[in-house]
Write a protein that holds these residues in place. Sequence first.
Motif, mmCIF file in Angstrom:
data_model
loop_
_atom_site.group_PDB
_atom_site.id
_atom_site.type_symbol
_atom_site.label_atom_id
_atom_site.label_comp_id
_atom_site.label_asym_id
_atom_site.label_seq_id
_atom_site.Cartn_x
_atom_site.Cartn_y
_atom_site.Cartn_z
ATOM 1 N N ASN A 3 1.017 -1.196 0.105
ATOM 2 C CA ASN A 3 -0.058 -0.107 -0.077
ATOM 3 C C ASN A 3 0.853 1.215 -0.048
ATOM 4 N N MET A 4 1.963 1.248 0.655
ATOM 5 C CA MET A 4 2.820 2.406 0.729
ATOM 6 C C MET A 4 3.951 2.433 -0.277
ATOM 7 N N GLY A 5 3.570 1.598 -1.494
ATOM 8 C CA GLY A 5 4.326 1.728 -2.859
ATOM 9 C C GLY A 5 5.950 1.158 -2.721
ATOM 10 N N PHE A 6 5.948 0.162 -1.707
ATOM 11 C CA PHE A 6 7.321 -0.484 -2.003
ATOM 12 C C PHE A 6 7.466 -1.589 -2.697
ATOM 13 N N ILE A 7 6.511 -1.982 -3.485
ATOM 14 C CA ILE A 7 6.824 -3.360 -4.297
ATOM 15 C C ILE A 7 8.025 -3.341 -4.961
ATOM 16 N N ASP A 8 8.376 -2.400 -5.770
ATOM 17 C CA ASP A 8 9.342 -2.215 -6.604
ATOM 18 C C ASP A 8 10.782 -2.655 -5.817
ATOM 19 N N ASP A 9 10.928 -1.947 -4.762
ATOM 20 C CA ASP A 9 11.832 -1.676 -3.564
ATOM 21 C C ASP A 9 12.156 -3.221 -3.119
ATOM 22 N N ILE A 10 11.019 -3.883 -2.763
ATOM 23 C CA ILE A 10 10.917 -5.169 -2.425
ATOM 24 C C ILE A 10 11.862 -5.967 -3.299
ATOM 25 N N GLU A 11 11.083 -5.838 -4.497
ATOM 26 C CA GLU A 11 11.698 -6.985 -5.645
ATOM 27 C C GLU A 11 13.172 -6.722 -5.899
ATOM 28 N N THR A 12 13.531 -5.532 -5.889
ATOM 29 C CA THR A 12 15.053 -4.992 -5.951
ATOM 30 C C THR A 12 15.811 -5.784 -4.949
ATOM 31 N N ILE A 13 15.312 -5.775 -3.558
ATOM 32 C CA ILE A 13 16.114 -6.470 -2.615
ATOM 33 C C ILE A 13 15.908 -7.952 -2.527
ATOM 34 N N ILE A 14 14.838 -8.482 -2.916
ATOM 35 C CA ILE A 14 15.034 -9.965 -3.035
ATOM 36 C C ILE A 14 15.801 -10.490 -4.264
ATOM 37 N N LYS A 15 16.164 -9.572 -5.208
ATOM 38 C CA LYS A 15 16.843 -10.004 -6.203
ATOM 39 C C LYS A 15 18.322 -9.962 -5.822
ATOM 40 N N ASN A 16 18.655 -9.387 -4.518
ATOM 41 C CA ASN A 16 19.933 -9.207 -4.181
ATOM 42 C C ASN A 16 20.249 -10.174 -3.062
ATOM 43 N N THR A 17 19.531 -11.214 -2.884
ATOM 44 C CA THR A 17 19.593 -12.383 -2.071
ATOM 45 C C THR A 17 19.843 -13.628 -2.773
ATOM 46 N N ASN A 18 19.696 -14.823 -2.299
ATOM 47 C CA ASN A 18 20.142 -16.075 -2.695
ATOM 48 C C ASN A 18 18.950 -16.803 -2.827
ATOM 49 N N ASP A 19 19.080 -17.960 -3.790
ATOM 50 C CA ASP A 19 17.963 -18.762 -4.187
ATOM 51 C C ASP A 19 17.560 -19.667 -2.925
ATOM 52 N N HIS A 20 18.583 -20.039 -2.234
ATOM 53 C CA HIS A 20 18.282 -21.104 -1.370
ATOM 54 C C HIS A 20 17.618 -20.773 0.112
ATOM 55 N N ARG A 21 17.520 -19.354 0.159
ATOM 56 C CA ARG A 21 16.860 -18.792 1.477
ATOM 57 C C ARG A 21 15.577 -19.158 1.736
ATOM 58 N N GLN A 22 15.207 -19.126 2.860
ATOM 59 C CA GLN A 22 13.763 -19.526 3.448
ATOM 60 C C GLN A 22 13.045 -18.434 3.508
ATOM 61 N N THR A 23 11.960 -17.968 2.962
ATOM 62 C CA THR A 23 11.331 -16.927 2.710
ATOM 63 C C THR A 23 9.931 -16.943 3.619
ATOM 64 N N LEU A 24 9.684 -16.033 4.479
ATOM 65 C CA LEU A 24 8.332 -16.117 5.358
ATOM 66 C C LEU A 24 7.744 -14.661 4.999
ATOM 67 N N LEU A 25 6.553 -14.858 4.834
ATOM 68 C CA LEU A 25 5.611 -13.735 4.351
ATOM 69 C C LEU A 25 4.557 -13.712 4.992
ATOM 70 N N PHE A 26 4.275 -12.324 5.852
ATOM 71 C CA PHE A 26 3.392 -12.260 6.832
ATOM 72 C C PHE A 26 2.364 -10.881 6.227
ATOM 73 N N SER A 27 0.930 -11.169 6.174
ATOM 74 C CA SER A 27 0.357 -10.140 5.714
ATOM 75 C C SER A 27 -1.176 -10.408 6.210
ATOM 76 N N ALA A 28 -1.677 -9.350 6.304
ATOM 77 C CA ALA A 28 -3.159 -9.339 7.089
ATOM 78 C C ALA A 28 -4.215 -9.869 5.835
ATOM 79 N N THR A 29 -3.946 -9.276 4.641
ATOM 80 C CA THR A 29 -4.670 -9.839 3.505
ATOM 81 C C THR A 29 -3.837 -10.178 2.267
ATOM 82 N N MET A 30 -4.373 -10.667 1.271
ATOM 83 C CA MET A 30 -3.711 -11.385 0.141
ATOM 84 C C MET A 30 -4.010 -10.817 -1.256
ATOM 85 N N PRO A 31 -3.749 -9.363 -1.503
ATOM 86 C CA PRO A 31 -4.299 -8.736 -2.726
ATOM 87 C C PRO A 31 -3.502 -9.546 -3.909
#
Length: 522
Positions: free
Chosen positions: A160-188
């Motif tokens: 909602n705060m417009g961070f989606i592009d920033d988040i994708e850029t950050i994720i691309k700087n991580t590795n593929d074998h990481r464990q990803t945990l996503l917490f959200s009140a809604t799932m748009p």
Amino acid sequence: MENIKFSDLQLNEDVLKAIDDLGFEEPSQIQAEAIPVVLSGEDMIGQAQTGTGKTLAFGAPIISKIKKGTNNISALILTPTRELAIQITDELARLSKYTRTRLLPIYGGQPIDRQIKSLKKGVDIVVGTPGRILDHIDRGTIKLGGISYLVLDEADEMLNMGFIDDIETIIKNTNDHRQTLLFSATMPGPMKRLATKYMRPNPRHIAIIKNTVTVDKTKQFYFEIKNKDRFETLCRILDLDEPSSAIIFCKTKKGVDEVVESMQMRGYNVEGMHGDMAQNHRINTLKKFREGTLEFLVATDVAARGIDVKGVSHVINYDLPQDTESYVHRIGRTGRANAEGIAYSLVTPKEYVVLKEIERFTKSKIRRKDIPTLDDIMESKYKALVKDIRKTIEEGDFSNFTPLAMELDEEFNLVDVAAALMKMTFEEKLSYDYTENAIGSANHVRLFLTVGRMDKINPRSLIEFITDNAKINSSSIGDIDILEKFSFINVDEDVVDRILKNAYGKKLNGRKVKIEVANNSK
């Protein structure tokens, strides 16, 4: 999930010891379901509201598993706001009390040089906002190629705060074998696409469903307090209202013990209940409370489970609960059998966001009340005393004392005698040695801001906007009311000029914000 204990969840012994120190008796639903998944190494989507205990749900297993003291950052936790980054870091610090986990919050508004210095010393877990994390990536001061865990907390808020592009850029700087945990009140939709793109196939989906609840029979209020005034505020409330029967809820076992001891020292008829107490003791305590020989019961949520006592006029949340559903269970102890009940909550400015989440969940308004002054208490007790005197005179059951009154009449004016007796009664009725007429009574000024829900703001982002630009502490901010096109915010009188000077005209979510002192008509 009932009756599961933290000790059943295969957490590190040092983490369990820290949880025990915090006094939590058993995991919330999101904790009981998420911790085993995180420990198993699976990617996970946790769909749960704020106030359900998510930080512990991911923090406890991550601290249990990460290798500490390495040169690499082991876990990155992304969160939408500075306030939440600080809050999460504080909770993780309590969970890592015995593990020497190195934590660092990274957010805008803090000198970046200081953050770089801390990063060079070595950090195990970074908790940060997307914008500032990107700054460090661009500078080469944060390297995420070796992380084992990536947590996206309040993911829908970041969206909602417009961070989606920033988040994708950050994720691309991580590795593929990481464990990803996503917490959200809604799932748009965009959130689902993000999960599909960057998480392993078929991540575990845990949804904590929130049913609509009603609390119609209970009047709900809160008192805005400073933490140091918490116990005195409780005493002032009890001295003003003089409830015949009340349950006082604490978040932890240690909190119950401390409140009971402090209340007993001041003459209250009170006992406590929590999970460390023997079953027989708890049964006997509840029996006394049911029979009315015990006025006040101080309890944790777990110990109070199943309590069904008629005539409880007040429920007082000395601490806000760990999750919103517990709030509903708590205040459900009053307002029964077609009788109205009263629920009070003691809330610090930092807890205001949790209070707003409770309002959304219960679809009710929790109204603010001023902390009782000594004048308020004295007036209340005066009215009660006059009522008792009138009743006694009407009943005429005082003939044994007439000779004593006649004897005093020969030596003193009977008005002076009556006043002296009333003074003695008042002193007996006051439980706390009050030194000030009022506490926590900073004068608030109501400000009008030209942003609202249509601008995708929430209390947390509004607090961050004010504190970042005006350089004030969040404790100076009180009530916040966000409407469709504009908002109102109460602030301490002494910070008004700084806010008007430094925040007026600054942008929030792309819109310039005009701020003025609200007229009474607004």
